[in-house]
Design a protein around this motif. Structure first.
Motif, PDB file in Angstrom:
ATOM      1  N   GLY A   8      34.303  38.065  49.090  1.00  0.00           N
ATOM      2  CA  GLY A   8      34.917  38.721  47.504  1.00  0.00           C
ATOM      3  C   GLY A   8      35.475  39.785  47.501  1.00  0.00           C
ATOM      4  O   GLY A   8      36.300  40.104  46.038  1.00  0.00           O
ATOM      5  N   ALA A   9      35.536  40.597  48.206  1.00  0.00           N
ATOM      6  CA  ALA A   9      36.168  42.220  47.281  1.00  0.00           C
ATOM      7  C   ALA A   9      37.413  41.562  47.555  1.00  0.00           C
ATOM      8  O   ALA A   9      38.582  42.514  47.144  1.00  0.00           O
ATOM      9  N   LEU A  10      37.629  41.468  48.880  1.00  0.00           N
ATOM     10  CA  LEU A  10      39.065  41.508  49.642  1.00  0.00           C
ATOM     11  C   LEU A  10      40.247  39.926  48.561  1.00  0.00           C
ATOM     12  O   LEU A  10      40.908  40.567  48.421  1.00  0.00           O
ATOM     13  N   PHE A  11      39.257  38.991  48.326  1.00  0.00           N
ATOM     14  CA  PHE A  11      39.761  38.466  47.518  1.00  0.00           C
ATOM     15  C   PHE A  11      40.054  38.515  45.924  1.00  0.00           C
ATOM     16  O   PHE A  11      41.256  38.330  45.489  1.00  0.00           O
ATOM     17  N   ALA A  12      39.344  39.320  46.115  1.00  0.00           N
ATOM     18  CA  ALA A  12      40.114  39.899  44.154  1.00  0.00           C
ATOM     19  C   ALA A  12      40.809  41.402  44.235  1.00  0.00           C
ATOM     20  O   ALA A  12      41.151  41.233  43.103  1.00  0.00           O
ATOM     21  N   SER A  13      40.330  42.024  45.430  1.00  0.00           N
ATOM     22  CA  SER A  13      41.459  43.153  45.797  1.00  0.00           C
ATOM     23  C   SER A  13      43.125  42.254  45.620  1.00  0.00           C
ATOM     24  O   SER A  13      43.991  42.799  44.772  1.00  0.00           O
ATOM     25  N   ILE A  14      42.562  41.514  46.152  1.00  0.00           N
ATOM     26  CA  ILE A  14      44.428  41.385  46.298  1.00  0.00           C
ATOM     27  C   ILE A  14      45.173  39.953  44.654  1.00  0.00           C
ATOM     28  O   ILE A  14      46.229  40.244  45.353  1.00  0.00           O
ATOM     29  N   ARG A  15      44.549  39.767  44.476  1.00  0.00           N
ATOM     30  CA  ARG A  15      44.565  39.563  43.136  1.00  0.00           C
ATOM     31  C   ARG A  15      44.394  40.749  42.123  1.00  0.00           C
ATOM     32  O   ARG A  15      44.826  40.088  40.179  1.00  0.00           O
TER      33      ARG A  15
END
Length: 570
Positions: free
Chosen positions: A103-110
């Motif tokens: 979740g942290a990685l996905f949120a960051s790339i957005r």
């Protein structure tokens, strides 16, 4: 239960978790739906934003999040028995840690590859972001201090009572230092050949792995550098300062990628060792299945709740992972679909290492090795090969200690770069990047060199003046980071209309664990202060503990208000 059967069952469960739960998360969040390029391409700057091939980024991510955590955590929690530790690794990894990291990685790339702090700023409030950033930065300073001290101690020569260096007693440390220095040189050459000479990744990897083996042979037989621990602290400080600002393709990517092969090799050696030994869990002085909910470990009574959940962090769920996912990994992700194998898969692979550590603890106990995390892990695995002779045991033990040290150094330079990011982002407005600040005092403070120097000076100074006096707070502080990370991603998903319910139970559980742990710590430190004769350590832990409790409550209130607004709007 047989240790081999235990390991097979755990690996099977983790594989099923990756396929089914990880796949379900992708569908719920729409991972891969966006045709927009990742921040690594959209904001490529040749320094921090650099697209990385999937195996290279997996190597960086896995090496950075693993470090020594999945080894020291299970060893510290072994007092409760192997059953609760393994259950927490499996449940925590699949439903807590994997969701948290992914979740942290996905949120960051957005969010332009920016950190959890920026996600909080955009989706909760600027005030919440500033408090979180201060907290995360100070936690990273503590990590830098601790790992710098561990690395310097591992490298440092043994000094006798007269103040002279004992070269015989220091041979192993000098060997570890030599291998680590040669490793850095190999990583730079690897990065130059792959990224500037377009050398074949496959050929370069084979040559790199061969070079690592040669490094170890050279280091174990030729190690002329004997320096004191304090001298190494200064050298390590200079190294991490340089590593924090150099382009990731020169050192961070290649070093972590090549380091990952040490980790994979260690996993392979351990797996084969478990197959060879297939020792029963418990019995004959091994690791007991369950020792109760309250255990006296010689330092007072320890309770399974909350101690287990703050002790086994890496290997189950760790707040540091969200900083890596949203700090360095998100800035190097080549395509969105790589997020699942790197973040969710990386977390579950770390769970495998944690389970192997449990098997190693059991075997170490059976062989009378009961003290020191490095000794228990390396000794437990190497003793599994005792049937091949004492020479094999000695060589494997040395190589495992070398690998352990390499992980610490990898986590150290990643933590320094992350701390630099956090320092810079503190001065940014919502949606702003460092390049958007053109003048004024903020321009000076967000300068990467200035931010790095401040970070390194604070970290090394704390490492040389007694970080251990406040290290007792790290477990709770790290899990508070995890709870806040889960909260931040949940609020963002709610704002964009995605399913965030899978975050709510892990988030609530980790914040409750954190607050309970901090309350126990504050109570214990007040008791030490009341007894008289306390130095500054208990006072610092008591004050910081109270501040962390207040921070947790404040951010929970902010998060609940945000989630409530989302529910009403829906």
């Amino acid at each position: 239960m047989n240790s081999l059967l235990l390991l097979i069952i755990c690996i099977a469960i983790l594989i099923l978790g990756y396929i089914f739960y990880g796949g379900w998360l992708c569908k719920q969040w729409g991972v891969g739906d966006s045709k927009k390029p990742t921040p690594a391409h959209e904001m490529e700057d040749g320094v921090d934003y650099v697209p990385a091939k999937t195996p290279v980024l997996m190597g960086h991510h896995f090496s950075s999040i693993a470090g020594a955590g999945p080894i020291t955590g299970p060893i510290g929690a072994a007092m409760f028995g192997w059953v609760p530790v393994v259950l927490w690794i499996l449940v925590g990894g699949i439903f807590f840690g994997g969701v948290h990291d992914f979740g942290a990685l996905f949120a960051s790339i957005r969010h332009k590859g920016q950190s959890i702090g920026e996600i909080i700023s955009t989706n909760m409030s600027k005030r919440a972001k500033m408090l979180f950033t201060i907290f995360a930065y100070l936690t990273l300073i503590l990590v830098v201090a601790a790992f710098a001290s561990i690395v310097a101690t591992t490298f440092g020569a043994v000094v006798d009572e007269a103040g002279a260096i004992d070269r015989a007693a220091s041979a192993t440390n000098a060997s570890v230092a030599m291998v680590s220095l040669l490793f850095i040189v190999i990583a730079i050459v690897f990065g130059f050949m792959v990224y500037r000479r377009n050398a074949s990744m496959a050929v370069s990897t084979i040559l790199g792995v061969v070079a690592i083996a040669l490094c170890m042979v050279i280091g174990m037989n030729f190690h002329p550098i004997y320096l004191t621990t304090n001298t190494w602290m200064i050298i390590v400080g200079i190294y991490i300062a340089i590593a924090s600002v150099t382009p990731v393709w020169i050192l961070l990517q290649p070093r972590d990628y090549l380091s990952s092969f040490l980790l994979y090799a260690m996993l392979a050696v351990a797996l084969v060792g478990v197959v060879i030994s297939h020792a029963g869990m418990g019995g004959a002085d091994g690791l007991a299945a369950f020792n109760g909910f309250a255990v006296d470990n010689g330092n007072g009574m320890q309770y399974l709740f909350p101690v287990l959940f703050t002790t086994v962090a890496c290997g189950a769920i760790s707040g540091f992972h969200s900083l890596v996912s949203s700090g360095t990994t998100s800035k190097q992700l080549d395509k969105e679909t790589d997020a699942k194998p790197i973040a969710y898969g990386g977390m579950l692979l770390e769970c495998v290492l944690a389970v192997i550590t449990v098997c190693a603890i059991n075997f170490a106990y059976k062989n009378g090795i009961t003290a020191g995390a490095t000794a228990i892990f390396a000794g437990g695995i190497s003793q599994m090969y005792s049937g091949f002779g004492e020479g094999a045991v000695t060589i494997l033990n040395t190589l495992l200690v070398l690998t352990y040290s390499a992980f610490c150094l990898t986590s150290l330079d990643t933590a320094t770069r992350l701390a630099r990011f956090m320092f810079q982002e503190f001065f940014l407005e919502p949606g702003q990047t460092v390049d958007d600040i053109k003048e004024g005092w903020k321009k000076t403070l967000v300068n990467p060199y200035v931010a790095t120097i401040i970070t390194v000076v604070l970290g090394i100074a704390l490492g040389m003046t007694g970080y251990s006096k406040i290290w007792g707070l790290f477990g709770a502080a790290n899990q508070l980071l995890a709870g806040i990370g889960l909260l931040a991603v949940a609020t963002w998903l709610g704002n964009v209309g995605k399913n965030n319910k899978m975050f709510l139970v892990p988030m609530a559980f980790m914040i409750v664990v954190t607050i309970c742990s901090l309350c126990v710590t504050v109570k214990n430190q007040i008791g030490i202060i009341s007894a008289g004769g306390a130095d500054w350590g208990p006072y610092a832990q008591a004050v910081l503990g109270v501040l962390l409790i207040v921070l947790a409550i404040f951010l929970v209130i902010e998060g609940i208000q945000t989630l409530s607004k989302q529910k009403k709007k829906a």
